[in-house]
Design a protein around this motif. Sequence first.
Motif, mmCIF file in Angstrom:
data_model
loop_
_atom_site.group_PDB
_atom_site.id
_atom_site.type_symbol
_atom_site.label_atom_id
_atom_site.label_comp_id
_atom_site.label_asym_id
_atom_site.label_seq_id
_atom_site.Cartn_x
_atom_site.Cartn_y
_atom_site.Cartn_z
ATOM 1 N N THR A 116 0.831 -1.206 0.000
ATOM 2 C CA THR A 116 0.000 0.000 0.000
ATOM 3 C C THR A 116 0.867 1.259 0.000
ATOM 4 O OG1 THR A 116 -1.768 -1.143 1.195
ATOM 5 C CG2 THR A 116 -1.778 1.253 1.260
ATOM 6 N N ALA A 117 1.900 1.278 0.824
ATOM 7 C CA ALA A 117 2.772 2.448 0.887
ATOM 8 C C ALA A 117 3.532 2.651 -0.413
ATOM 9 C CB ALA A 117 3.749 2.309 2.051
ATOM 10 N N ALA A 118 3.924 1.570 -1.085
ATOM 11 C CA ALA A 118 4.613 1.699 -2.373
ATOM 12 C C ALA A 118 3.696 2.346 -3.410
ATOM 13 C CB ALA A 118 5.085 0.327 -2.849
ATOM 14 N N CYS A 119 2.433 1.908 -3.446
ATOM 15 C CA CYS A 119 1.465 2.533 -4.353
ATOM 16 C C CYS A 119 1.254 3.999 -3.989
ATOM 17 C CB CYS A 119 0.134 1.789 -4.291
ATOM 18 S SG CYS A 119 0.173 0.069 -4.817
ATOM 19 N N LEU A 174 9.836 -2.389 4.497
ATOM 20 C CA LEU A 174 9.489 -1.545 3.353
ATOM 21 C C LEU A 174 8.302 -0.643 3.669
ATOM 22 C CD1 LEU A 174 9.903 -4.009 0.342
ATOM 23 C CD2 LEU A 174 11.373 -2.080 0.957
ATOM 24 N N SER A 175 7.351 -1.163 4.436
ATOM 25 C CA SER A 175 6.196 -0.347 4.810
ATOM 26 C C SER A 175 6.637 0.883 5.598
ATOM 27 C CB SER A 175 5.215 -1.189 5.634
ATOM 28 O OG SER A 175 4.108 -0.417 6.029
ATOM 29 N N ALA A 176 7.530 0.685 6.550
ATOM 30 C CA ALA A 176 8.023 1.814 7.339
ATOM 31 C C ALA A 176 8.795 2.802 6.464
ATOM 32 C CB ALA A 176 8.904 1.301 8.477
ATOM 33 N N PHE A 177 9.628 2.287 5.560
ATOM 34 C CA PHE A 177 10.437 3.155 4.712
ATOM 35 C C PHE A 177 9.580 3.964 3.749
ATOM 36 C CE2 PHE A 177 12.708 3.815 0.697
ATOM 37 C CZ PHE A 177 13.764 4.610 1.132
ATOM 38 N N ILE A 263 -1.246 -4.971 -8.184
ATOM 39 C CA ILE A 263 -2.254 -4.382 -9.070
ATOM 40 C C ILE A 263 -3.536 -4.078 -8.306
ATOM 41 C CG2 ILE A 263 -3.740 -4.857 -11.054
ATOM 42 C CD1 ILE A 263 -1.383 -6.436 -12.257
ATOM 43 N N LEU A 264 -4.002 -5.034 -7.486
ATOM 44 C CA LEU A 264 -5.229 -4.820 -6.720
ATOM 45 C C LEU A 264 -5.075 -3.681 -5.714
ATOM 46 C CD1 LEU A 264 -6.259 -8.531 -6.069
ATOM 47 C CD2 LEU A 264 -7.563 -6.844 -7.381
ATOM 48 N N THR A 265 -3.950 -3.662 -5.038
ATOM 49 C CA THR A 265 -3.716 -2.589 -4.072
ATOM 50 C C THR A 265 -3.624 -1.244 -4.770
ATOM 51 O OG1 THR A 265 -2.505 -4.168 -2.693
ATOM 52 C CG2 THR A 265 -2.240 -1.832 -2.179
ATOM 53 N N ALA A 266 -3.001 -1.215 -5.932
ATOM 54 C CA ALA A 266 -2.880 0.036 -6.690
ATOM 55 C C ALA A 266 -4.246 0.562 -7.096
ATOM 56 C CB ALA A 266 -2.016 -0.198 -7.923
ATOM 57 N N ALA A 267 -5.124 -0.326 -7.529
ATOM 58 C CA ALA A 267 -6.473 0.113 -7.909
ATOM 59 C C ALA A 267 -7.177 0.765 -6.730
ATOM 60 C CB ALA A 267 -7.276 -1.078 -8.427
ATOM 61 N N LEU A 274 -4.545 5.644 1.387
ATOM 62 C CA LEU A 274 -3.928 4.584 2.180
ATOM 63 C C LEU A 274 -4.907 4.000 3.200
ATOM 64 C CD1 LEU A 274 -0.427 6.222 2.789
ATOM 65 C CD2 LEU A 274 -1.237 4.924 0.811
ATOM 66 N N VAL A 275 -5.848 3.222 2.720
ATOM 67 C CA VAL A 275 -6.811 2.551 3.597
ATOM 68 C C VAL A 275 -6.146 1.306 4.179
ATOM 69 C CG1 VAL A 275 -9.072 1.456 3.746
ATOM 70 C CG2 VAL A 275 -8.714 3.400 2.197
ATOM 71 N N SER A 276 -6.263 1.118 5.485
ATOM 72 C CA SER A 276 -5.545 0.026 6.144
ATOM 73 C C SER A 276 -6.496 -1.017 6.719
ATOM 74 C CB SER A 276 -4.655 0.583 7.265
ATOM 75 O OG SER A 276 -5.441 1.291 8.211
ATOM 76 N N PHE A 277 -5.955 -2.220 6.917
ATOM 77 C CA PHE A 277 -6.545 -3.320 7.676
ATOM 78 C C PHE A 277 -7.691 -4.059 6.992
ATOM 79 C CE2 PHE A 277 -4.651 -0.814 11.202
ATOM 80 C CZ PHE A 277 -3.772 -1.785 11.651
ATOM 81 N N VAL A 278 -8.198 -3.563 5.862
ATOM 82 C CA VAL A 278 -9.255 -4.302 5.167
ATOM 83 C C VAL A 278 -8.731 -5.663 4.721
ATOM 84 C CG1 VAL A 278 -10.810 -4.301 3.175
ATOM 85 C CG2 VAL A 278 -10.374 -2.183 4.407
#
Length: 346
Positions: A116-119, A174-177, A263-267, A274-278
């Motif tokens: 998610t953070a990369a997107c 990576l998420s933290a970075f 791809i799914l996360t990018a969409a 940045l919606v989390s935990f779903v």
Amino acid sequence: MANMAAPTASSAGSAPPRALPGTAWRPLAILAVGLLILAAAGYASLMFGAVRLSPGDVWSGLTSADDVFARNVVWQIRYPRLLDAMIVGAGLAVAGALLQGVTRNPLADPTILGVTAACGLASASLIVYDPQSPQWAIAIACVVGGLVGAGILYVIAWRGAVSPLRLTLAGVALSAFFGAAIVGLLASSRTFLQTSLGFLAGGLYGSEWRDLWAALPWFAVGILGAVALAGRLNILALGDDVAAGLGLLTDRTRLLVLACVGILTAAAVSVAGLVSFVGLVCPHIARYTIGHDNRLVIPFSALYGAILVVLADLGARLIIRPAEVPMGIITAAIGAPFLLYLVRFR
């Protein structure tokens, strides 16, 4: 005897045990209930907002052009937002189901593992560079960011073979970075500061038809890929040695799964931030209700994800109406205690 044993092992790996007699109706019953809940939540989403519409007004807005006000509110504002919420929830939930399957880690989630953070970093970079970027360009940037993030995750986790443990640890780092990079980027851009809170927390304020059309093709590609990989995930769940013995290319499967996750996360990120935990909560609910067969877990995760985000978006509009809070605050309020439950008891 060896020749007789091989087909038995293969069939067991590719097709989990059949349901007991009399239980085949269970997934259909759960599906029917879930669709009814989604329909009710969707209709409520069309009714409530800064301006409340009656059920009759909503129906008139959906079916007739006579009531111009109701027609505009329903078709131009709330209906595309409802569809956006559904694809955001379904995409993140399926991405979470894929990650939990490929890492064999119940805590895996696109947010926790950095996808998610990369997107988000790719999206924020484009918008800061060109605030007038069209929505289709933002969606493409998110897809590129998601695929790059998934590729980095794969490379870091590789050491002759991809370890699920290394994959998880690399994702957390990576998420933290990437998250820190997003905050630094937004903090340095005054033009983007006004919308940065909604982007970081996640929300659907202002989403419209163009957001849906830009994200829908990528969502469709990701969902089709997830469905196609569901059987391989069932085999991978038996362990790498067994899966390799059954002829599965484990590392290639993980790479394809991570590409679908990206791809799914990018969409989802291109529409809602940045919606989390779903992606953490919904696959667990799916496994609790219909079992561990990924051929069922993936579509039911999509259904539960759509329900969760539609309800969360509705709650975000009602808490401080006529204003609204970022929808991601509500999903975090649900997901964070669930994460603590998993850590403590699972």
